[in-house]
Scaffold this motif. Sequence first.
Motif, mmCIF file in Angstrom:
data_model
loop_
_atom_site.group_PDB
_atom_site.id
_atom_site.type_symbol
_atom_site.label_atom_id
_atom_site.label_comp_id
_atom_site.label_asym_id
_atom_site.label_seq_id
_atom_site.Cartn_x
_atom_site.Cartn_y
_atom_site.Cartn_z
ATOM 1 N N LEU A 1 -85.537 -34.359 41.045
ATOM 2 C CA LEU A 1 -86.177 -34.651 39.769
ATOM 3 C C LEU A 1 -85.341 -34.036 38.653
ATOM 4 O O LEU A 1 -84.542 -33.134 38.896
ATOM 5 C CB LEU A 1 -87.589 -34.068 39.729
ATOM 6 N N PRO A 2 -85.521 -34.473 37.407
ATOM 7 C CA PRO A 2 -84.843 -33.792 36.299
ATOM 8 C C PRO A 2 -85.260 -32.335 36.206
ATOM 9 O O PRO A 2 -86.295 -31.920 36.704
ATOM 10 C CB PRO A 2 -85.311 -34.589 35.070
ATOM 11 N N GLY A 3 -84.405 -31.567 35.545
ATOM 12 C CA GLY A 3 -84.741 -30.174 35.317
ATOM 13 C C GLY A 3 -84.439 -29.254 36.480
ATOM 14 O O GLY A 3 -84.981 -28.149 36.551
ATOM 15 N N GLY A 4 -83.585 -29.672 37.417
ATOM 16 C CA GLY A 4 -83.232 -28.807 38.526
ATOM 17 C C GLY A 4 -84.317 -28.657 39.564
ATOM 18 O O GLY A 4 -84.344 -27.672 40.305
ATOM 19 N N ARG A 5 -85.232 -29.625 39.636
ATOM 20 C CA ARG A 5 -86.330 -29.551 40.596
ATOM 21 C C ARG A 5 -86.098 -30.518 41.759
ATOM 22 O O ARG A 5 -85.382 -31.510 41.637
ATOM 23 C CB ARG A 5 -87.661 -29.883 39.925
ATOM 24 N N THR B 1 -73.122 -23.117 32.186
ATOM 25 C CA THR B 1 -73.023 -21.662 32.290
ATOM 26 C C THR B 1 -73.867 -20.990 31.217
ATOM 27 O O THR B 1 -74.518 -19.961 31.457
ATOM 28 C CB THR B 1 -71.559 -21.232 32.156
ATOM 29 N N GLU B 2 -73.890 -21.580 30.040
ATOM 30 C CA GLU B 2 -74.644 -21.016 28.918
ATOM 31 C C GLU B 2 -76.149 -21.148 29.111
ATOM 32 O O GLU B 2 -76.904 -20.213 28.832
ATOM 33 C CB GLU B 2 -74.215 -21.721 27.637
ATOM 34 N N THR B 3 -76.595 -22.303 29.604
ATOM 35 C CA THR B 3 -78.038 -22.554 29.714
ATOM 36 C C THR B 3 -78.619 -22.129 31.051
ATOM 37 O O THR B 3 -79.826 -21.883 31.157
ATOM 38 C CB THR B 3 -78.337 -24.044 29.515
ATOM 39 N N GLY B 4 -77.775 -22.107 32.090
ATOM 40 C CA GLY B 4 -78.269 -21.814 33.430
ATOM 41 C C GLY B 4 -78.964 -22.978 34.100
ATOM 42 O O GLY B 4 -79.507 -22.832 35.196
ATOM 43 N N ARG C 1 -86.311 -21.016 46.709
ATOM 44 C CA ARG C 1 -85.507 -20.371 45.675
ATOM 45 C C ARG C 1 -84.432 -21.349 45.221
ATOM 46 O O ARG C 1 -83.919 -22.134 46.002
ATOM 47 C CB ARG C 1 -84.871 -19.093 46.197
ATOM 48 N N GLY C 2 -84.080 -21.270 43.928
ATOM 49 C CA GLY C 2 -83.049 -22.129 43.390
ATOM 50 C C GLY C 2 -83.575 -22.955 42.225
ATOM 51 O O GLY C 2 -84.767 -22.882 41.887
ATOM 52 N N PRO C 3 -82.676 -23.702 41.595
ATOM 53 C CA PRO C 3 -81.288 -23.870 41.999
ATOM 54 C C PRO C 3 -80.418 -22.685 41.612
ATOM 55 O O PRO C 3 -80.521 -22.181 40.490
ATOM 56 C CB PRO C 3 -80.853 -25.115 41.222
ATOM 57 N N GLU C 4 -79.605 -22.213 42.541
ATOM 58 C CA GLU C 4 -78.667 -21.137 42.262
ATOM 59 C C GLU C 4 -77.251 -21.685 42.345
ATOM 60 O O GLU C 4 -76.937 -22.511 43.207
ATOM 61 C CB GLU C 4 -78.847 -19.985 43.249
ATOM 62 N N TRP D 1 -76.166 -29.639 45.939
ATOM 63 C CA TRP D 1 -75.820 -30.750 45.042
ATOM 64 C C TRP D 1 -74.713 -30.298 44.095
ATOM 65 O O TRP D 1 -74.724 -29.161 43.620
ATOM 66 C CB TRP D 1 -77.036 -31.207 44.239
ATOM 67 N N PRO D 2 -73.751 -31.192 43.792
ATOM 68 C CA PRO D 2 -72.665 -30.827 42.869
ATOM 69 C C PRO D 2 -73.115 -30.926 41.412
ATOM 70 O O PRO D 2 -73.872 -31.825 41.038
ATOM 71 C CB PRO D 2 -71.589 -31.873 43.178
ATOM 72 N N THR D 3 -72.646 -30.013 40.582
ATOM 73 C CA THR D 3 -72.945 -30.006 39.159
ATOM 74 C C THR D 3 -71.661 -29.723 38.378
ATOM 75 O O THR D 3 -70.592 -29.505 38.957
ATOM 76 C CB THR D 3 -73.990 -28.934 38.807
ATOM 77 N N ALA D 4 -71.790 -29.691 37.042
ATOM 78 C CA ALA D 4 -70.621 -29.467 36.197
ATOM 79 C C ALA D 4 -69.960 -28.122 36.471
ATOM 80 O O ALA D 4 -68.730 -27.999 36.391
ATOM 81 C CB ALA D 4 -71.039 -29.543 34.724
ATOM 82 N N ALA D 5 -70.742 -27.096 36.802
ATOM 83 C CA ALA D 5 -70.208 -25.756 36.982
ATOM 84 C C ALA D 5 -69.963 -25.401 38.447
ATOM 85 O O ALA D 5 -69.563 -24.274 38.747
ATOM 86 C CB ALA D 5 -71.150 -24.732 36.356
ATOM 87 N N GLY D 6 -70.191 -26.323 39.360
ATOM 88 C CA GLY D 6 -70.003 -26.063 40.779
ATOM 89 C C GLY D 6 -71.216 -26.516 41.576
ATOM 90 O O GLY D 6 -72.135 -27.153 41.052
ATOM 91 N N VAL D 7 -71.243 -26.158 42.848
ATOM 92 C CA VAL D 7 -72.341 -26.558 43.729
ATOM 93 C C VAL D 7 -73.550 -25.656 43.487
ATOM 94 O O VAL D 7 -73.418 -24.434 43.382
ATOM 95 C CB VAL D 7 -71.904 -26.478 45.204
#
Length: 529
Positions: A502-506, A156-159, A219-222, A200-206
């Motif tokens: 890929l890493p970095g939300g790509r 949430t802090e980093t986005g 567009r994304g990741p949102e 994709w699932p993440t720590a803060a939600g999908v």
Amino acid sequence: MTRRSDGTRSTGSSGPVGSGGAPDGRGHLVAVVVPEPGDAVAVVERAVAGSEIAVVCLRAGGKDGRAALDRALAAAESRGCRAHGGPRVLGVDPADALPALREELRALDPERLHTLDPDPVHTGMDEASGVPSYGVPDAHTETAAVALAAARAHQTETGRPLYVDCLRAERGPGDTAAVRHPAPVNWLSAGFDGRLTAFWPTAAGVVRWYEELPGGRWRGPELLEGPGLLPGLLVVRDPHGLPHLLGLRRTARGDGGVDVEVVHTAQYRTGRPLAPWSTLGGPNAAAWRKGREVGFPAAAFDAAGDLWVFVRNFGHSVSHRRRSADGGWTPWQHLSGLRVADDLVAVTAEHGGVELFARARDTSAVLRWCQGPDGSWREDRSLPFAARPGSLAPAAEPGAVLFRDARTGRTCFWRPGAPGPYPLDDPESGSGAPSAARGVELAGWGYSVLVGRGTDGTCALGAHPAGRPDTGVWWQEAGAPSFGAPAAAVGRSGRLAVATRLPGGRLLVARRDESRDGLVLDGWRAVGG
């Protein structure tokens, strides 16, 4: 060069699979959060080549535990991993760990976080109190809960997406540590207008990526709304091709307990907000200590548009609910049979009904449930194969499943009535279950397509005539690195798309080049992030 599953080879472009080039990926940092160094051993054993491992411990632990971790890290380095310094010891108890752990995550800024199971399965019951007992220390569950909270706060802090795995302490047949909340297999979807969506699932939600125009800008990741979602996801398509999402949500209770419940939503238009998450509760929801153990859901639609949802319950048997096409839900109902593990897969059968496959709890055998003409469920224990944990997945063909053979590691195909499974690749050719897609036409013939992750971490693409895996599968490296399982989707026009992370939300995304013969991709594009 392509390889058939029967071991023969074909050179040149005569085989049905080809690929374009791909940009290089990079290594990624994995934070392992555990109570003490010895607790990290089973988690480190799962690290894949290319990972940089940073172990974060709440306490220093004993000499034996530190030595065991040193050996595990050395073994991981021999597999192509790298240790990010020595273990970091915070010197705090779980109840006071959140601020220190958040600060450590700020310093590390990891791509992934691995921790333990916040809701382990019970190993017994206290007869006097009726309270379940567990085979792991309370510090395991307490540390996992605070690790999840810190991971959510960091994202949430980093986005930036932070991908999380919670690993069980107990080990299954042929496995090191089982994942509590599985990642999706078929996470790429094509809408009515041809635009692609990835979940994709993440720590803060999908999180979601989607195309603004078919083949155009992404567009994304949102982050999609969904507070309390645990880091797992199931994506299934309804008869109209619309993606439905299911998962588990964990919320704190006022009495100090936690509720874990099955939740569901759907995307009815590409790029638009999802429908509100609705709760299905759980089969043991009346008693929270039992309800928190609910297994991860499996689901499928029948031909009438009814959604069937299955979970492993507190007693390690199967419970299910059904949502009719008009939106009404039945109560949770119980299926009798052998005890099962968390590996459940639901499929739509050729006759239009839904069938369930599950790996047995104490062996690698696979069980099947199907409905009779009167709607009653019956259990089939005679399936002629055994599967590795975490490898069951729906096949492209109705009623069929894919899995990795418990002994050889080969990806196999089986459908009801077949005398045995059909091997689809070489032994130990990769990990996990492949994503499957159907509806691809080549030279007037229909093909099913498989996409999976090879042993070297790259995306592999395969194809076989629709309904005929026994003829052999043409495989070829698709030329893209894949951190986690790649996925495939086929649009209404029949055009194939493949995506990897890929890493970095790509993402890396490629479509089939329909101007060329065979199953040739038009080149990979990095999108998002």
